[in-house]
Design an enzyme around this catalytic site. Structure first.
Site, PDB file in Angstrom:
ATOM      1  N   ASP A 189     -35.644 -39.623  47.638  1.00 55.55           N
ATOM      2  CA  ASP A 189     -35.756 -40.768  48.544  1.00 55.55           C
ATOM      3  C   ASP A 189     -34.521 -40.913  49.424  1.00 55.55           C
ATOM      4  OD1 ASP A 189     -38.019 -41.199  47.071  1.00 55.55           O
ATOM      5  OD2 ASP A 189     -37.527 -43.252  46.478  1.00 55.55           O
ATOM      6  N   HIS A 229     -32.480 -39.005  44.698  1.00 55.01           N
ATOM      7  CA  HIS A 229     -32.109 -39.387  46.071  1.00 55.01           C
ATOM      8  C   HIS A 229     -31.297 -38.259  46.674  1.00 55.01           C
ATOM      9  CE1 HIS A 229     -33.042 -43.083  43.939  1.00 55.01           C
ATOM     10  NE2 HIS A 229     -33.345 -43.614  45.121  1.00 55.01           N
TER      11      HIS A 229
HETATM   12 NI    NI Z   1     -35.053 -46.042  48.658  1.00 53.23          NI
END
Ligand code: NI
Length: 422
Positions: free
Chosen positions: A231, A374
């Site tokens: 992400d 991430h």
């Molecule tokens: Ni996010």
């Protein structure tokens, strides 16, 4: 003598005129769609056409001729059977074919048989040099059977008859790196299997059939698989490192990028698409979706798509990952895409600790896991460099979200929340 010659020539002309006249007269009475072959691949063989029109029976057959006695008579016999069976029925029999050049004198022929709208198929693989039919025994070693059974069972979700021997598999052909099998049930069933999955059982003389292309990822639906997801990126260095390790290991991941970061990272987005990874929507500006009204929510999703269009106008975005993993009734009702959460949270963003991420994943991973990371931190790139080869070593395939759910037979629906594929 002259008279005789003239007479014979005239007779031949008359017969030819009758023959072609009859052909064109019958042809003119065929329903329009039966007057032409379908726009299918016809790579080998000369196209022939056979018709028969009687009162309420219309028969139009396109088939290939190879000028090899055995092959031609095999095709002929099959067509004769079909035509003889149909000729006393009312309606339409329309047969057309595809033929594929498999190199080295081999070819596949596929007949598509439409009897009053009911479509079935008949297929062969031929050796043009030896004028022979190629059987499954010629191509595969006999112990391919259990692998085939597993793959067929997976495709048919158990809804198939047992295959007890390779001899049961006669109606098959090869094309585009796939083995395609037809099964007769109440309704005909078609199962396509990537040849790469059958590689260990392909006989040496047929190994040329496998085109080794390192850019093609082959997913074995009978083996475990997981989806790595990232992400908040892309990030110029971290995302690049992740893409490198994916590529080196013939793997893919899903990147839930931010719309606001797309414009400045065109090249990375293009690379994700080119190398088979998936791109999902994580809103344009990382807004908490619960705190938006309907118009603002649509704007966040829409602005993301507009940004992606500048990179690839044809890419079909299929997934949304809610920011902060936060959803409520409003988000669920108003997002017209599947909402993808996760089953393993690596906490990479808070701990920024490679060892912690690796340990957490390897402890919790199972078939169908969706792993949250991430692509913003060096520690995440480092963890990915360890995890991808290690997961593969443990028998997992690293695939995209769409590939994972598709392989598990789960249809992703708009406004539904998904944590894992099980
Ligand atoms: Ni996010």
């Amino acid at each position: 003598m002259k008279k005789f010659l003239f007479g014979s020539a005239a007779l031949i002309l008359v017969m030819a005129a009758l023959f072609f006249g009859n052909y064109y007269w019958q042809c003119s009475r065929l329903p329009q769609y039966m007057k032409n072959p379908l726009n299918t691949e016809k790579e080998v063989g000369r196209q022939m056409h056979r018709i028969s029109v009687k009162k309420e029976t219309f028969i139009s057959v396109y088939y290939p001729k190879f000028f090899h006695a055995n092959i031609d008579s095999t095709i002929h016999a099959a067509i004769d059977d079909l035509v003889d069976e149909f000729k006393h029925e009312k309606g339409r029999l329309y047969i057309d074919y595809s033929s594929y050049d498999l190199m080295e004198n081999y070819c596949s022929v596929l007949l598509t048989i439409d009897q009053n709208g009911v479509v079935t198929h008949k297929a062969w693989v031929f050796d043009l040099e030896e004028d022979e039919i190629i059987t499954m025994h010629d191509i595969f070693s006999a112990d391919v059977l259990s692998k085939l059974e597993a793959l067929i069972e997976y495709e048919e979700k158990g809804d198939q008859e047992a295959v007890s021997s390779l001899d049961d598999l006669k109606n098959y052909y090869l094309s585009n790196q796939e083995l395609i099998l037809f099964f007769e049930h109440a309704e005909e069933k078609r199962v396509a299997i990537s040849l790469a999955l059958l590689k260990p059982w392909i006989q040496p003389s047929f190994s040329y059939l496998l085109i080794e292309d390192s850019n093609v990822r082959i997913i074995d639906p009978t083996k475990p698989m997981i989806a790595l997801t990232y992400d908040d990126g892309p990030h110029p260095e971290v995302t690049e490192r992740i893409l490198n390790v994916l590529k080196e290991n013939n793997s893919a991941a899903t990147f839930f990028v931010l719309g606001s970061r797309i414009a400045s990272h065109h090249a990375l987005i293009e690379r994700m698409i080119k190398e088979g990874s998936e791109i999902g929507n994580h809103t344009f500006g990382h807004q908490d979706m619960r705190k938006l009204d309907k118009r603002q929510l649509n704007d966040q999703i829409g602005a993301w798509q507009d940004a992606l269009k500048e990179v690839d106008a044809t890419y079909q975005m299929k997934l949304v990952r809610p920011t902060y993993g936060a959803t409520n009734d409003f988000v669920v009702k108003n997002t017209s895409y599947p909402l993808i959460l996760w089953s393993i949270d690596t906490m990479d963003w808070s701990k920024k600790d490679c060892d912690y991420v690796v340990e957490k994943v390897l402890k919790e991973v199972k078939d169908g896991s969706v792993i949250l990371m991430h692509d913003m931190y060096d520690s995440t790139a480092e963890a990915t460099e360890i995890l991808v080869p290690e997961l593969i070593k443990r028998g997992y395939q690293c695939v995209t979200i769409s590939e994972l759910f598709n392989a598990k037979g789960i249809e992703l629906e708009a406004g539904h929340i998904y944590h894992e594929a099980n």
